[in-house]
Design a protein around this motif. Structure first.
Motif, short mmCIF file in Angstrom:
data_model
loop_
_atom_site.label_atom_id
_atom_site.label_comp_id
_atom_site.label_asym_id
_atom_site.label_seq_id
_atom_site.Cartn_x
_atom_site.Cartn_y
_atom_site.Cartn_z
N ASP A 90 41.33 -6.66 17.27
CA ASP A 90 42.48 -6.26 16.43
C ASP A 90 42.60 -4.73 16.36
OD1 ASP A 90 42.20 -8.92 13.91
OD2 ASP A 90 43.06 -8.87 15.94
N GLU A 91 41.47 -4.07 16.11
CA GLU A 91 41.51 -2.60 15.98
C GLU A 91 41.86 -1.94 17.31
OE1 GLU A 91 41.55 -2.11 12.22
OE2 GLU A 91 41.54 -0.35 13.52
N ALA B 219 50.69 -3.32 20.64
CA ALA B 219 51.02 -4.30 19.59
C ALA B 219 51.23 -5.70 20.18
CB ALA B 219 52.26 -3.84 18.84
N THR C 179 45.54 -2.37 18.12
CA THR C 179 46.34 -1.55 17.20
C THR C 179 46.24 -0.07 17.54
OG1 THR C 179 45.97 -3.14 15.42
CG2 THR C 179 46.67 -0.91 14.76
#
Ligand code: FAS
Ligand code: PHB
Length: 391
Positions: A239-240, A248, A243
């Motif tokens: 996720d990090e 995205a 991001t």
């Protein structure tokens, strides 16, 4: 046991020095605290400047690096969803090579042992006696016994936590330090990497996408200095990374099995002078740079090259002139490398102490670089050749 040069540590600094000295017919003994397996498994740096590449090739030890290493022609910096692409050959006429530090270490250890030259593992140096005399004595422990190694010179290549720097008396050595309150969480992943070295500055923090092969990615996330790798699930890491790399829709970064995790604390450190009598400090034993500049290993190799040249002069004609200038000759290069590494760290990371104004200045610096070829060339030149050593 007696030798010409006692080398403490079998990292890049110590191993390059041992091979360079041998090319000048100078005997050395390398004493390494850890096992061969431990040293060869330690995942660290990945970027080789041309000076390091040329040194490996000139030693006749570059064949696997040239075959398996990846040529890196680009450096990308992402911010506000945009990318600054630095065309390294176009801006500097040079590129760099990606080849894991542990692979370099394996090649150097393999050659050292194949040549039958002394490299003693699980031999922890506990004290250096007479560093400021003509015949220093290194005390170490091996196979449960206290042993000594007499020599003419001691090369302290034992890293930041080694013992050699402590052999220099308090009043003689000055240290300069900057500690950061963040660190890098690093992972190795079985997945194809991004095409170029990619550094990012995101509101949530810094990320870096590097590689070890076309099927192994080396990825980093800025985390708090007190964080631990086990605090992060794979999902949280992905996720990090998506991001912070402005990915995205998750189409760019390829996910895969995370098979290695590690943490690297960030600090800038230099000790001066880099020598005391017949003790000479090289590599992380005497300077540490935040890895944002990809310089740590390259600096260690540059120190070894300067030191080997000075020792060769002494053993061939008795002159100490070059050796007495070792610290002075390395000093400015080391400070310039620390400056560059601190600049890139300041440009790309989120700082807890930053005001909104500071954040605005940081992003405006990236805007300026995105519009200035001169600014891009300044970064590119330092990325490819700060560890050059004049022959
Ligand atoms: P090293 O620390 O590599 O080697 C020192 C050796 O001395 C070690 O093998 C140690 O076991 C041995 N030793 C210590 N005390 C001893 C004693 N008393 N007796 C005998 N032996 C002893 N650089 C980058 O450019 N990019 C990166 O991403 C990066 N990541 C890093 C991550 C970590 C966790 C660390 C610690 C460093 C990282 N670095 C990185 C920097 C790193 O690559 C160093 O610059 C490089 O290893 C320097 O090489 P040496 O000076 O040989 O020190
Ligand atoms: C790496 O590939 O490990 C690497 C690349 C660039 C850096 C630091 C580490 O600045």
């Amino acid at each position: 046991m007696k030798t010409q040069v006692a080398i403490i540590g079998a990292g890049p600094a110590g191993l390059f020095l041992a091979h360079l000295l041998k090319r000048h017919g100078i005997e050395s003994v390398v004493l390494e605290a850890r096992s061969r397996e431990y040293v060869e498994a330690r995942v660290r740096a990945g970027v080789l400047e041309s000076g390091t590449i040329d040194t490996l090739n000139n030693l006749g030890l570059g064949e696997r690096m040239m075959r398996e290493g990846l040529v890196d022609n680009g450096l990308d910096m992402r911010f506000r969803g945009r990318t600054i692409h630095l065309d390294l050959p176009g801006l500097t006429g040079r590129s760099v090579k990606i080849y894991g530090q542990q692979e370099v270490v394996k090649d150097l250890i393999g050659a050292r042992l194949a040549e039958g030259d002394p490299l003693i593992f699980e031999a922890e140096v506990v004290r250096i006696e007479g560093a400021d005399t003509a015949s220093p004595r290194v005390h170490y422990r091996h196979q449960g016994e206290a042993r000594t190694l007499d020599c003419t010179f001691v090369a302290g290549c034992d890293g930041f936590h080694g013992v050699s720097r402590a052999a220099v008396p308090e009043g003689v050595i000055t240290t300069y330090t900057r500690n950061y309150d963040f660190a890098w969480l690093g992972v190795l992943v079985k997945a194809p990497p991004l095409p170029d070295m990619t550094y990012t500055n995101h509101d949530r923090g810094f990320a870096l996408c590097s590689r070890r092969s076309m099927s192994i990615s080396r990825l980093y996330l800025q985390v708090h200095a007190s964080d631990r790798p086990e605090n992060w699930s794979d999902a949280q890491i992905w996720d990090e990374l998506h991001t912070r790399v402005f990915d995205a829709d998750r189409t760019e970064i390829k996910e895969g099995e995370i098979f290695q995790r590690d943490m690297a604390q960030l600090r800038a450190f230099i000790a001066s002078p880099m020598q005391y009598g017949n003790l000479f400090l090289a590599g992380d034993a005497v300077h540490i740079v935040p890895p944002t500049g990809a310089k740590g290993m390259n600096m260690a190799v540059a120190d070894a090259r300067v030191l080997a040249r000075g020792m060769a002069a002494y053993f061939s004609n008795g002159s100490r002139a070059a050796l007495d200038r070792y610290s002075e000759e390395c000093g400015l290069r080391v400070w310039k490398t620390i400056r560059y590494s601190a600049y890139m760290t300041g440009l790309l990371h989120r700082f807890s102490e930053h005001s909104e104004f500071d954040r605005g200045m940081q992003l405006t610096e990236l805007e300026f670089i995105s519009q200035s070829e001169a600014a891009q060339r300044t970064i590119a030149e330092q990325y490819v050749k700060l560890s050059d050593v004049a022959d």
